[in-house]
Design a protein around this motif. Sequence first.
Motif, PDB file in Angstrom:
ATOM      1  N   ALA A 135      -5.316 -18.994 -50.601  1.00 47.92           N
ATOM      2  CA  ALA A 135      -3.875 -18.867 -50.365  1.00 47.92           C
ATOM      3  C   ALA A 135      -3.513 -17.559 -49.669  1.00 47.92           C
ATOM      4  O   ALA A 135      -2.671 -17.552 -48.758  1.00 47.92           O
ATOM      5  N   PRO A 136      -4.116 -16.389 -50.053  1.00 42.95           N
ATOM      6  CA  PRO A 136      -3.780 -15.162 -49.314  1.00 42.95           C
ATOM      7  C   PRO A 136      -4.107 -15.234 -47.830  1.00 42.95           C
ATOM      8  O   PRO A 136      -3.344 -14.736 -46.993  1.00 42.95           O
ATOM      9  N   LEU A 137      -5.238 -15.858 -47.478  1.00 47.41           N
ATOM     10  CA  LEU A 137      -5.560 -16.004 -46.058  1.00 47.41           C
ATOM     11  C   LEU A 137      -4.542 -16.897 -45.356  1.00 47.41           C
ATOM     12  O   LEU A 137      -4.103 -16.613 -44.238  1.00 47.41           O
ATOM     13  N   GLY A 138      -4.166 -17.991 -46.014  1.00 51.86           N
ATOM     14  CA  GLY A 138      -3.146 -18.866 -45.445  1.00 51.86           C
ATOM     15  C   GLY A 138      -1.814 -18.162 -45.289  1.00 51.86           C
ATOM     16  O   GLY A 138      -1.108 -18.326 -44.282  1.00 51.86           O
ATOM     17  N   THR A 139      -1.468 -17.337 -46.289  1.00 46.75           N
ATOM     18  CA  THR A 139      -0.215 -16.586 -46.218  1.00 46.75           C
ATOM     19  C   THR A 139      -0.254 -15.575 -45.079  1.00 46.75           C
ATOM     20  O   THR A 139       0.737 -15.389 -44.365  1.00 46.75           O
TER      21      THR A 139
END
Length: 424
Positions: free
Chosen positions: A369-373
Amino acid sequence: MKPTRTFRLLPQTYRSLFSYREFRRLLPALAVSDLGDGMSIVAVAWLAVQTAPPGRSGLYVGAAIAAYALPGAAGALVFGRWLRRLPARRLLAVDCWLRALCLGCVPLAWAAGVLHPVLYVVLLAGSSVLHAWGSAGKYSLVAQILPPERRLPANALISSSASASVIAGPALAGFLATAVSPAWLIGLDALSFVVLAVQVGRLGDGTKQAPASAPADTARSASGLRMLRGQPELLGILALTWFFNFFYGPVEVALPLHVTEDLHAGSGVLGLYWTLFGVGAVLGGLTVGALRRLPVWPVTLAIVAGWGLTLLPFELGAPTAVTFTCFALGGLIYGPFTALSFTLFQDRTPADWLTTVLAARGAALLTAAPLGTALGGPFVAALGPRDTLAVSGVATLVLALVATGFRARARYGTPPRGPVRAER
């Protein structure tokens, strides 16, 4: 003691869980800890804003939020050599005490006037360094104290508690923050981990097992991620979950900007989106736990596709009431995903390897999720909020189709290695 009328209204699958003393003791403590984490969703970022150096608040808030989550991935790799042999109960307790210590230092440092931004980030990072192992210990403990046929409803209750905390925690934090500093709210989160650690320590002998040692070939045994290579089904669900979380990441960037730029609305509208999502997730999680027979893989793939579909109306310029409904439906669809995923891991993984494999799972997913964010910002800048939401939805739909193809091919070529007890 006679069951109360409310208790009798629960589905039988849930009522049966409370006949297990250890689970009956564990669940309320987990709920308290979840509520503390829910308050920290607001408190961590809010305190970062208040203590940020002038002109650098954006960078500092991002660092604080990342420090509260990402070090768990490193901890799963660095400390695996020592922690994989600990019993699940001790893993969960060690994580709780570490989180309580580090988070408890935040209000003390704030009260003493020494909460420098660097110290704040270090304390947050320290609190999360064993997060993957603590989560692994929690779900391994559930697998130990309950028989296989009770794991899905138990996982559903646990995941629903986490979803409910996303609704109640920020609301409670917003109310309390009118009277006290967010530093004290982080202190309450620390206290919630003390409650959980103490309760885990009080669990009966039914949870005591020999330390989770590696199999007989310890000298050449693989790590959790390497072991997953020999478990195609588990590797498949891990890959599906990683990409599912990755494609979800841009939503957290695009939705606030959709509210402010497209709808010209305020924080109340954004809060309502997430509240509706949280309510839907609680209902969805509780519903799946009450079902006795469930084809786990087909339902999991349907969840991924269903969430993608709920994002498409944003691109069509649908009225706000429609997108509110879509987000509530998205929560309802997403709610069962966590319980199903953990149940699959619990039922397919040898007991001696469960904490190691779950820790590897947690470490891998902490990056998704952090990479996607992080990618969400450039996407919003290039496409706009609505198009970014739609791209996230389309990518998720494609993921479901690709995963369905791989699953069909694997099922045709190689039968599953063992039954998932909730599957017929």
